[in-house]
Design a protein around this motif. Structure first.
Motif, PDB file in Angstrom:
ATOM      1  N   THR A   7       0.851  -1.188   0.000  1.00  0.00           N
ATOM      2  CA  THR A   7       0.000   0.000   0.000  1.00  0.00           C
ATOM      3  C   THR A   7       0.888   1.240   0.000  1.00  0.00           C
ATOM      4  N   ILE A   8       0.637   2.157  -0.925  1.00  0.00           N
ATOM      5  CA  ILE A   8       1.419   3.385  -1.042  1.00  0.00           C
ATOM      6  C   ILE A   8       0.597   4.551  -0.475  1.00  0.00           C
ATOM      7  N   SER A   9       1.221   5.331   0.398  1.00  0.00           N
ATOM      8  CA  SER A   9       0.546   6.492   0.987  1.00  0.00           C
ATOM      9  C   SER A   9       1.515   7.665   1.067  1.00  0.00           C
ATOM     10  N   ARG A  10       0.963   8.845   1.289  1.00  0.00           N
ATOM     11  CA  ARG A  10       1.761  10.053   1.461  1.00  0.00           C
ATOM     12  C   ARG A  10       1.072  10.933   2.502  1.00  0.00           C
ATOM     13  N   ASP A  11       1.810  11.279   3.555  1.00  0.00           N
ATOM     14  CA  ASP A  11       1.249  12.071   4.656  1.00  0.00           C
ATOM     15  C   ASP A  11      -0.007  11.421   5.211  1.00  0.00           C
ATOM     16  N   GLY A  12      -0.008  10.095   5.266  1.00  0.00           N
ATOM     17  CA  GLY A  12      -1.133   9.372   5.834  1.00  0.00           C
ATOM     18  C   GLY A  12      -2.309   9.196   4.903  1.00  0.00           C
ATOM     19  N   ARG A  13      -2.233   9.702   3.682  1.00  0.00           N
ATOM     20  CA  ARG A  13      -3.343   9.598   2.738  1.00  0.00           C
ATOM     21  C   ARG A  13      -2.982   8.609   1.618  1.00  0.00           C
ATOM     22  N   PRO A  14      -3.952   7.815   1.178  1.00  0.00           N
ATOM     23  CA  PRO A  14      -3.669   6.839   0.108  1.00  0.00           C
ATOM     24  C   PRO A  14      -3.302   7.530  -1.196  1.00  0.00           C
ATOM     25  N   VAL A  15      -2.346   6.965  -1.906  1.00  0.00           N
ATOM     26  CA  VAL A  15      -1.882   7.491  -3.184  1.00  0.00           C
ATOM     27  C   VAL A  15      -2.616   6.764  -4.310  1.00  0.00           C
ATOM     28  N   THR A  16      -3.200   7.518  -5.225  1.00  0.00           N
ATOM     29  CA  THR A  16      -3.957   6.916  -6.329  1.00  0.00           C
ATOM     30  C   THR A  16      -3.492   7.417  -7.695  1.00  0.00           C
ATOM     31  N   ASP A  17      -2.297   8.006  -7.734  1.00  0.00           N
ATOM     32  CA  ASP A  17      -1.800   8.535  -9.019  1.00  0.00           C
ATOM     33  C   ASP A  17      -0.467   7.917  -9.411  1.00  0.00           C
ATOM     34  N   LEU A  18      -0.264   6.647  -9.065  1.00  0.00           N
ATOM     35  CA  LEU A  18       0.946   5.965  -9.513  1.00  0.00           C
ATOM     36  C   LEU A  18       0.926   5.862 -11.034  1.00  0.00           C
ATOM     37  N   GLN A  19       2.098   6.036 -11.630  1.00  0.00           N
ATOM     38  CA  GLN A  19       2.226   5.934 -13.081  1.00  0.00           C
ATOM     39  C   GLN A  19       2.888   4.606 -13.453  1.00  0.00           C
ATOM     40  N   PRO A  20       2.599   4.092 -14.633  1.00  0.00           N
ATOM     41  CA  PRO A  20       3.227   2.827 -15.040  1.00  0.00           C
ATOM     42  C   PRO A  20       4.753   2.948 -15.057  1.00  0.00           C
ATOM     43  N   TYR A  21       5.409   1.909 -14.549  1.00  0.00           N
ATOM     44  CA  TYR A  21       6.864   1.798 -14.591  1.00  0.00           C
ATOM     45  C   TYR A  21       7.189   0.386 -15.047  1.00  0.00           C
ATOM     46  N   LEU A  22       7.847   0.260 -16.187  1.00  0.00           N
ATOM     47  CA  LEU A  22       8.134  -1.045 -16.787  1.00  0.00           C
ATOM     48  C   LEU A  22       6.833  -1.826 -17.005  1.00  0.00           C
ATOM     49  N   ALA A  23       5.818  -1.139 -17.516  1.00  0.00           N
ATOM     50  CA  ALA A  23       4.538  -1.734 -17.907  1.00  0.00           C
ATOM     51  C   ALA A  23       3.684  -2.200 -16.738  1.00  0.00           C
ATOM     52  N   SER A  24       4.030  -1.795 -15.510  1.00  0.00           N
ATOM     53  CA  SER A  24       3.190  -2.095 -14.354  1.00  0.00           C
ATOM     54  C   SER A  24       3.350  -0.968 -13.341  1.00  0.00           C
ATOM     55  N   TYR A  25       2.678  -1.059 -12.214  1.00  0.00           N
ATOM     56  CA  TYR A  25       2.711   0.040 -11.251  1.00  0.00           C
ATOM     57  C   TYR A  25       3.844  -0.073 -10.230  1.00  0.00           C
ATOM     58  N   ALA A  26       4.647  -1.110 -10.320  1.00  0.00           N
ATOM     59  CA  ALA A  26       5.777  -1.232  -9.393  1.00  0.00           C
ATOM     60  C   ALA A  26       6.704  -2.334  -9.884  1.00  0.00           C
ATOM     61  N   HIS A  27       7.918  -2.292  -9.402  1.00  0.00           N
ATOM     62  CA  HIS A  27       8.908  -3.344  -9.655  1.00  0.00           C
ATOM     63  C   HIS A  27       9.549  -3.666  -8.320  1.00  0.00           C
ATOM     64  N   LEU A  28       9.529  -4.944  -7.947  1.00  0.00           N
ATOM     65  CA  LEU A  28      10.064  -5.358  -6.648  1.00  0.00           C
ATOM     66  C   LEU A  28      11.240  -6.301  -6.868  1.00  0.00           C
ATOM     67  N   SER A  29      12.404  -5.924  -6.329  1.00  0.00           N
ATOM     68  CA  SER A  29      13.594  -6.782  -6.344  1.00  0.00           C
ATOM     69  C   SER A  29      13.891  -7.193  -4.907  1.00  0.00           C
ATOM     70  N   ALA A  30      14.226  -8.455  -4.711  1.00  0.00           N
ATOM     71  CA  ALA A  30      14.546  -8.952  -3.371  1.00  0.00           C
ATOM     72  C   ALA A  30      15.817  -9.786  -3.444  1.00  0.00           C
ATOM     73  N   PHE A  31      16.719  -9.560  -2.485  1.00  0.00           N
ATOM     74  CA  PHE A  31      18.005 -10.258  -2.455  1.00  0.00           C
ATOM     75  C   PHE A  31      18.128 -10.995  -1.122  1.00  0.00           C
ATOM     76  N   HIS A  32      18.494 -12.262  -1.207  1.00  0.00           N
ATOM     77  CA  HIS A  32      18.586 -13.096  -0.016  1.00  0.00           C
ATOM     78  C   HIS A  32      19.868 -12.808   0.760  1.00  0.00           C
ATOM     79  N   GLU A  33      19.728 -12.607   2.061  1.00  0.00           N
ATOM     80  CA  GLU A  33      20.897 -12.364   2.904  1.00  0.00           C
ATOM     81  C   GLU A  33      21.755 -13.633   2.943  1.00  0.00           C
ATOM     82  N   GLY A  34      23.014 -13.502   2.626  1.00  0.00           N
ATOM     83  CA  GLY A  34      23.926 -14.637   2.674  1.00  0.00           C
ATOM     84  C   GLY A  34      24.430 -15.042   1.305  1.00  0.00           C
TER      85      GLY A  34
END
Length: 315
Positions: free
Chosen positions: A232-259
Motif C-alpha cells: 500500500t502506497i501512501s503520502r502524509d497518511g493519505r492513500p496514493v492513487t496517481d501511480l504511473q506505469p513503470y516497466l509496464a506495471s505500477y511497481a517493480h520489486l527486487s529482493a536479495f537473499h541475505e547470505g
C-alpha cells in the motif's frame, strides 16, 4: 473392473486433476493461464523468471512456476542451459562512474543478439554489494555484435554481484527467461576511496518511507510456497492513487537473499489503467530460501521513480 473400465477411470482422474490446476491458476491470477512462458512474456504483472530453482517449486502448486506475479530466486550462476554471462571485467574502480561490458553467449558459443522485450526492455541489469547495499537497476544498451554495456554509478569498495535478466527470442530456449550473475571486486584505493565496512542488514519491518511516500507491505511468506504480498502506497497518511506505469506495471520489486544474494523480482498483478495506480498493489511471491531478504520496491509518481527499501523475513 475390466481393463477398459480401468483405462476410463484413469482418463477421468487425469482430466479432473488438470481442471483443478487450471481453476487454481484462475483463482490466483484472475485470468486464463498462458499456454507457455513465451506467450505472456512482457505482459503487465508477469514474472521475469520462468525457471524455478531446483527443489524450490511452489508447495502444492505443481507446474505453475509461470503463474502471474510469481518468481523464484536466481542469479547465483553465470551459466544455465547453455546460456552464459561473460565479461572481461573482474574488477571495477571505486567512487567513479564505470562501464561494464558483457555478452550473453548461447549454446552455440556465439553472442546472442536477438532478445524478447520483457517489461518494456530487452535486458534488465542489477548490481548490489555483498552486504545488500548500493542497489542499482539499469537497462544497458547492446551493440550490433551482441556486446552490452551497463553504466552503474559510482560503486563503493567491496565485492559486488551483477545480474542480467533476459529472454532469448530465438534458439533452443526461445521464450525462456534467464537470470545470470557474476561477481566483481571494487578495490579501495588508499588515500582516495577508503575501504567501506560492511553495513549490517536493517531490521525486519513492514514499511519504508522514501521522498515522502510510504510503502507498507503485508503478507506472510514461506520459502518454496507461493503467497500473496500486498503493498500500500501512501503520502502524509493519505492513500496514493496517481501511480504511473513503470516497466509496464505500477511497481517493480527486487529482493536479495541475505547470505548468498539470490535474486527474486516481480511485478504486481494489479491491472494498469493509466496514471491512476494505487493505493494497493497485489503481488504473488515465490521465494525459494528461508531467512531475511532485502527488498527494493520501485514505483513512479509525477515522472519520478522512487525506491523504497525494507527487510522482509521468509519462514
Amino acid at each position: 473392473m475390466t481393463p477398459a473400465g480401468h483405462r476410463l477411470l484413469q482418463l477421468c482422474s487425469l482430466t479432473l486433476a488438470a481442471g483443478a490446476v487450471a481453476l487454481l491458476a484462475l483463482a490466483a491470477c484472475g485470468s486464463t493461464p498462458a499456454p507457455d512462458h513465451a506467450a505472456h512474456a512482457g505482459m503487465p504483472g508477469m514474472d521475469h523468471t520462468g525457471t524455478a530453482t531446483p527443489g524450490a517449486a511452489p508447495s502444492g502448486m505443481p507446474g505453475m512456476a509461470g503463474m502471474a506475479g510469481m518468481t523464484t530466486d536466481e542469479g547465483l550462476t553465470a551459466e544455465r542451459d547453455g546460456y552464459r554471462l561473460d565479461s572481461p571485467a573482474t574488477e571495477l574502480p571505486a567512487g567513479v562512474p564505470v562501464s561494464y561490458p558483457f555478452t550473453i553467449t548461447g549454446p552455440d558459443g556465439r553472442p546472442v543478439t536477438d532478445f524478447a522485450e520483457v517489461q518494456t526492455e530487452k535486458l534488465h541489469f542489477y548490481a548490489i554489494r555483498t552486504d545488500l547495499t548500493g542497489y542499482q537497476h539499469l537497462h544497458p544498451t547492446m551493440a550490433a555484435d551482441g556486446t552490452w554495456t551497463a553504466d552503474p554509478t559510482a560503486l563503493a569498495p567491496g565485492d559486488w554481484r551483477l545480474y542480467a535478466s533476459f529472454t532469448p527470442n530465438t534458439g533452443p530456449r526461445q521464450g525462456k527467461e534467464f537470470v545470470l550473475g557474476r561477481t566483481v571486486t571494487v578495490p579501495g584505493a588508499a588515500g582516495a576511496v577508503p575501504l567501506t565496512a560492511a553495513v549490517p542488514l536493517p531490521a525486519v519491518g513492514d514499511s519504508a518511507t522514501v521522498d515522502g511516500w510510504t510503502a507498507t507491505v503485508q503478507g506472510e511468506l514461506t520459502a518454496g510456497k507461493a503467497g500473496p504480498l500486498t503493498v500500500t502506497i501512501s503520502r502524509d497518511g493519505r492513500p496514493v492513487t496517481d501511480l504511473q506505469p513503470y516497466l509496464a506495471s505500477y511497481a517493480h520489486l527486487s529482493a536479495f537473499h541475505e547470505g548468498d544474494q539470490a535474486l527474486a523480482h516481480l511485478h504486481p498483478i494489479t491491472p494498469v489503467a493509466g496514471d491512476h495506480g494505487g493505493p494497493t498493489l497485489t503481488f504473488y511471491a515465490l521465494l525459494g530460501r528461508p531467512g531475511n531478504w532485502r527488498v527494493f520496491l520501485q514505483f513512479r509518481t509525477a515522472g519520478q521513480v522512487h525506491t523504497a527499501e525494507l527487510t522482509l523475513h521468509v519462514a
